[in-house]
Scaffold this motif. Structure first.
Motif, short mmCIF file in Angstrom:
data_model
loop_
_atom_site.label_atom_id
_atom_site.label_comp_id
_atom_site.label_asym_id
_atom_site.label_seq_id
_atom_site.Cartn_x
_atom_site.Cartn_y
_atom_site.Cartn_z
N SER A 63 0.81 -1.21 0.00
CA SER A 63 0.00 0.00 0.00
C SER A 63 0.85 1.27 0.00
O SER A 63 0.31 2.37 0.01
N MET A 64 2.19 1.12 0.03
CA MET A 64 3.10 2.27 0.10
C MET A 64 3.71 2.57 -1.26
O MET A 64 4.44 1.74 -1.82
N PRO A 65 3.46 3.74 -1.82
CA PRO A 65 4.03 4.10 -3.13
C PRO A 65 5.56 4.05 -3.14
O PRO A 65 6.15 3.65 -4.15
N ASP A 66 6.21 4.46 -2.03
CA ASP A 66 7.68 4.46 -1.99
C ASP A 66 8.24 3.06 -2.15
O ASP A 66 9.23 2.84 -2.87
N TRP A 67 7.64 2.09 -1.46
CA TRP A 67 8.12 0.72 -1.55
C TRP A 67 7.87 0.16 -2.95
O TRP A 67 8.75 -0.49 -3.53
N MET A 68 6.69 0.40 -3.48
CA MET A 68 6.37 -0.09 -4.82
C MET A 68 7.34 0.49 -5.84
O MET A 68 7.81 -0.21 -6.74
N SER A 69 7.67 1.77 -5.70
CA SER A 69 8.61 2.41 -6.62
C SER A 69 10.01 1.84 -6.47
O SER A 69 10.70 1.56 -7.45
N ALA A 70 10.44 1.64 -5.20
CA ALA A 70 11.79 1.11 -4.96
C ALA A 70 11.96 -0.29 -5.53
O ALA A 70 13.05 -0.67 -5.97
N MET A 71 10.88 -1.08 -5.50
CA MET A 71 10.94 -2.45 -6.00
C MET A 71 10.58 -2.57 -7.49
O MET A 71 10.53 -3.67 -8.03
N GLY A 72 10.32 -1.44 -8.13
CA GLY A 72 10.00 -1.48 -9.56
C GLY A 72 8.56 -1.85 -9.85
O GLY A 72 8.25 -2.42 -10.89
N HIS A 73 7.64 -1.51 -8.91
CA HIS A 73 6.21 -1.79 -9.06
C HIS A 73 5.94 -3.26 -9.42
O HIS A 73 5.41 -3.58 -10.49
N SER A 125 16.64 -4.14 5.62
CA SER A 125 16.57 -2.71 5.93
C SER A 125 17.51 -1.88 5.07
O SER A 125 17.24 -0.70 4.80
N CYS A 126 18.60 -2.50 4.64
CA CYS A 126 19.61 -1.78 3.85
C CYS A 126 19.46 -2.00 2.36
O CYS A 126 20.32 -1.56 1.57
N ALA A 127 18.41 -2.69 1.95
CA ALA A 127 18.22 -3.00 0.52
C ALA A 127 18.24 -1.72 -0.31
O ALA A 127 17.45 -0.80 -0.09
N GLY A 128 19.17 -1.67 -1.26
CA GLY A 128 19.24 -0.53 -2.17
C GLY A 128 20.00 0.66 -1.62
O GLY A 128 20.24 1.64 -2.35
N THR A 129 20.43 0.61 -0.35
CA THR A 129 21.07 1.78 0.27
C THR A 129 22.40 2.12 -0.39
O THR A 129 22.71 3.29 -0.62
N TRP A 130 23.19 1.09 -0.69
CA TRP A 130 24.55 1.34 -1.20
C TRP A 130 24.66 1.12 -2.71
O TRP A 130 25.75 0.96 -3.23
N LEU A 131 23.53 1.08 -3.39
CA LEU A 131 23.58 0.82 -4.83
C LEU A 131 23.82 2.11 -5.59
O LEU A 131 23.12 3.10 -5.41
N HIS A 132 24.84 2.12 -6.45
CA HIS A 132 25.12 3.29 -7.28
C HIS A 132 25.22 2.80 -8.74
O HIS A 132 26.10 2.00 -9.08
N VAL A 133 24.32 3.27 -9.55
CA VAL A 133 24.27 2.83 -10.95
C VAL A 133 24.65 4.01 -11.84
O VAL A 133 24.13 5.12 -11.67
N ASN A 134 25.58 3.78 -12.77
CA ASN A 134 26.00 4.84 -13.69
C ASN A 134 24.82 5.33 -14.51
O ASN A 134 24.00 4.55 -14.99
N GLY A 135 24.74 6.63 -14.64
CA GLY A 135 23.66 7.20 -15.43
C GLY A 135 22.36 7.27 -14.66
O GLY A 135 21.33 7.62 -15.22
N ASN A 136 22.40 6.96 -13.37
CA ASN A 136 21.20 7.05 -12.53
C ASN A 136 20.04 6.28 -13.13
O ASN A 136 18.92 6.76 -13.26
N SER A 142 16.17 -0.40 -9.25
CA SER A 142 15.01 -1.11 -8.72
C SER A 142 15.22 -2.62 -8.76
O SER A 142 14.87 -3.33 -7.82
N ARG A 143 15.81 -3.11 -9.86
CA ARG A 143 16.06 -4.54 -9.97
C ARG A 143 17.03 -5.01 -8.89
O ARG A 143 16.84 -6.07 -8.27
N ARG A 144 18.07 -4.24 -8.62
CA ARG A 144 19.05 -4.63 -7.62
C ARG A 144 18.46 -4.53 -6.20
O ARG A 144 18.75 -5.38 -5.35
N THR A 145 17.67 -3.50 -5.97
CA THR A 145 17.01 -3.36 -4.67
C THR A 145 16.07 -4.53 -4.43
O THR A 145 16.02 -5.10 -3.33
N TYR A 146 15.33 -4.87 -5.47
CA TYR A 146 14.40 -6.00 -5.38
C TYR A 146 15.15 -7.29 -5.06
O TYR A 146 14.73 -8.07 -4.19
N ALA A 147 16.27 -7.52 -5.74
CA ALA A 147 17.05 -8.75 -5.53
C ALA A 147 17.57 -8.82 -4.10
O ALA A 147 17.52 -9.87 -3.45
N MET A 148 18.07 -7.71 -3.60
CA MET A 148 18.61 -7.66 -2.24
C MET A 148 17.49 -7.90 -1.22
O MET A 148 17.67 -8.63 -0.23
#
Length: 555
Positions: A63-73, A125-136, A142-148
């Protein structure tokens, strides 16, 4: 004639426990050793709180838009995979969970499970925190956050599985004989305590930005396993586990302290009776079963136990509850409730209602009702509510969700459905499992039941969201049919276990108490009466008890 003789033996067996119970009119909450014991058992029940927190958490995240966005909907099978992350972990844990519990002890198994869960919580809790992708690249992030996040949930599930296999046996084997039904059933009620905390924490953080709306609830998920680690060694080890390892004196000290308040004179007879029953049962089971999963196929009684525990795992997860518990947002969307705040409030209110209902049922109903009757009533009531739920949902969709009274009717059916579910499938299953399974295959049987539940949850996780998207309210018809089949099977195959000790339930599986067993208990009764007469000479009585037990077990 034989049936009459068996009845007389059973009556004689059932009178034994009552004979040894101390005469006391004081309620348990005013008796210090009972109060301490039940508070310690509550610590073990935190295992179920961990499970409930996670189950409600995923509902809130959807039900949280932020989580859905972080995980790639995620949706469909992708959403199903992340919903089943914990399930995959629990499935893996079934390979080792019962072995850890039987070899290391119940408390060590719970601790190991909690440590693994804390590791999973940190990663989640740290999923996606340290991910840095070239070109933003947001899609790649989202794919890497989802996998973590998915890996973290698998780890969480593995730890939860190890702790869950050990917890109900510890509660059942440690509890006072007349309290066992209530406290064992109460174990699964604490699932809703975790769900309540999870749902309202998520509601409170729903508007926090920068992904903290879902990270904060994820961090708090580590509180319960951490608290349990800090408290679990205040809980005594299972007396049955200690006796199975030859540590009989330690087991007797625990039983005397927590079942008799340390009063040898008044409660020594009860403790000797419990020790005698446990020793005899474990010795018989050792020779008959040899601690193998193959034991479930060796006797008609064990084959029936295997069928019941497997089917119990099925009805616990395939009675329509998976559709509501893990995909509440989809169900609410189907009746026109789409606001994030409305969905979180509904989820939080539903969990409070469930917790209150389950406590009332598990603390009061199971002490005064027959197990089989409760199961039948529960499944029949779930079937009735699901039929009405299906009809209201069909009419509501035909009217384009414009009739609010139909939506409220569906909401009412959800509450009534959970009343029926909690009646028979919340706390009672773990009580029932610990009753039908003898000590040497108890954790193995619970392990198999949990394994079946996880297999069913894989179905729930992948099929439910896809089916709801494809055929909408018509999918409820599938569960109406499933519930009807479950009702017939329960009616025809379930056995009654109420009114018996853990060691006496063998009778309902055709494994009659033998004349040797009756004679053993008669000798134990004479020994206990002797203890009452010469309680001042406790050392001599202990020696007599030990000698008689050894002679009886060798007979």
């Amino acid at each position: 004639m034989k049936r009459q003789e068996d009845g007389e033996k059973n009556e004689q067996r059932h009178d034994n426990l009552a004979h040894y119970l101390p005469n006391s009119t004081m309620p348990w909450w005013k008796t210090r050793h009972f109060l301490v014991l039940n508070w310690l058992i509550l610590i073990v029940s935190l295992t179920s709180t961990n499970t409930g927190y996670d189950g409600s958490l995923l509902n809130a995240f959807q039900s949280m838009p932020d989580w859905m966005s972080a995980m790639g909907h995620p949706e469909g099978a992708v959403l199903g995979a992340i919903a089943n992350g914990v399930v995959f972990g629990v499935l893996l844990s079934t390979l080792v969970a019962s072995t850890i519990s039987d070899r290391l002890g119940r408390r060590h198994a719970i601790t190991i499970g909690d440590v693994i869960m804390i590791i999973g919580t940190i990663i989640q809790s740290c999923a996606g925190t340290w991910l840095h992708v070239n070109g933003n690249d947001k899609q790649e992030t989202s794919r890497r956050t989802y996998a973590m996040f998915l890996v973290a949930r698998i780890i969480l599930g593995f730890g939860n599985g190890v702790a869950t296999i050990a917890s109900p046996p510890l509660i059942s084997e440690l509890s006072y004989p007349t309290h066992r039904q209530a406290v064992t059933a109460f174990f699964n009620s604490n699932w809703y305590l975790g769900a309540i905390i999870s749902s309202w924490v998520s509601f409170g953080t729903r508007n926090v930005g920068r992904n903290w709306s879902w990270r904060i609830p994820s961090i708090i998920q580590g509180f319960f396993p951490l608290a349990q680690i800090c408290l679990i060694y205040f809980v005594p080890e299972s007396p049955r586990f200690l006796i199975s390892k030859g540590r009989n004196s330690e087991a007797r000290e625990i039983l005397l302290k927590y079942h008799g308040g340390g009063n040898e004179e008044e409660c020594g007879a009860l403790v000797d009776f419990e020790m005698s029953e446990i020793e005899l049962a474990i010795e018989q089971e050792k020779y008959a079963n040899h601690f193998s999963y193959l034991s479930f196929f060796k006797t008609p009684g064990n084959r029936k136990r295997l069928f019941i525990l497997c089917f119990l795992g099925v009805i616990m997860q395939l009675s329509g509850n998976g559709l509501v518990s893990y995909y509440l947002s989809i169900v609410l969307n189907s009746i026109g409730i789409t606001s994030t705040s409305q969905q979180l409030i509904f989820n939080g209110g539903l969990m409070i209602y469930n917790y209150g209902i389950s406590i009332i049922i598990n603390l009061f109903a199971h002490n005064h009702t027959r197990r089989r009757t409760v199961f039948i009533t529960s499944v029949a009531s779930m079937l009735l509510t699901y039929v009405i739920w299906t009809i209201l949902s069909a009419i509501n969709q035909q009217r384009n969700f414009e009739d609010s009274s139909l939506g409220k009717g569906v909401m009412a059916m959800i509450f009534l459905y959970y009343l029926a579910y909690n009646l028979g499938l919340n706390g009672l299953p773990y009580l029932y499992l610990t009753e039908i399974l003898p000590f040497t295959i108890r954790t193995k049987g619970i392990n198999l039941c949990v394994l079946v539940q996880q297999i069913i949850q894989i179905y729930n996780g992948f099929v439910n969201p896809i089916a709801m998207d494809a055929i909408e309210w018509r999918y409820y018809i599938v569960y109406c049919c499933i519930l009807a089949v479950e009702l017939v099977v329960v009616y025809l195959t379930w056995v009654e276990t109420s009114g018996r000790t853990l060691e006496e339930v063998v009778e309902v599986f055709g494994e009659s108490i033998t004349d040797h067993d009756i004679e053993h208990l008669k000798k134990n009764k004479a020994m206990a009466e002797h203890r009452e007469n010469v309680s001042s000479d406790g050392d001599n009585v202990d020696k007599t008890s030990s000698t008689e037990n050894e002679n009886n077990l060798l007979a």
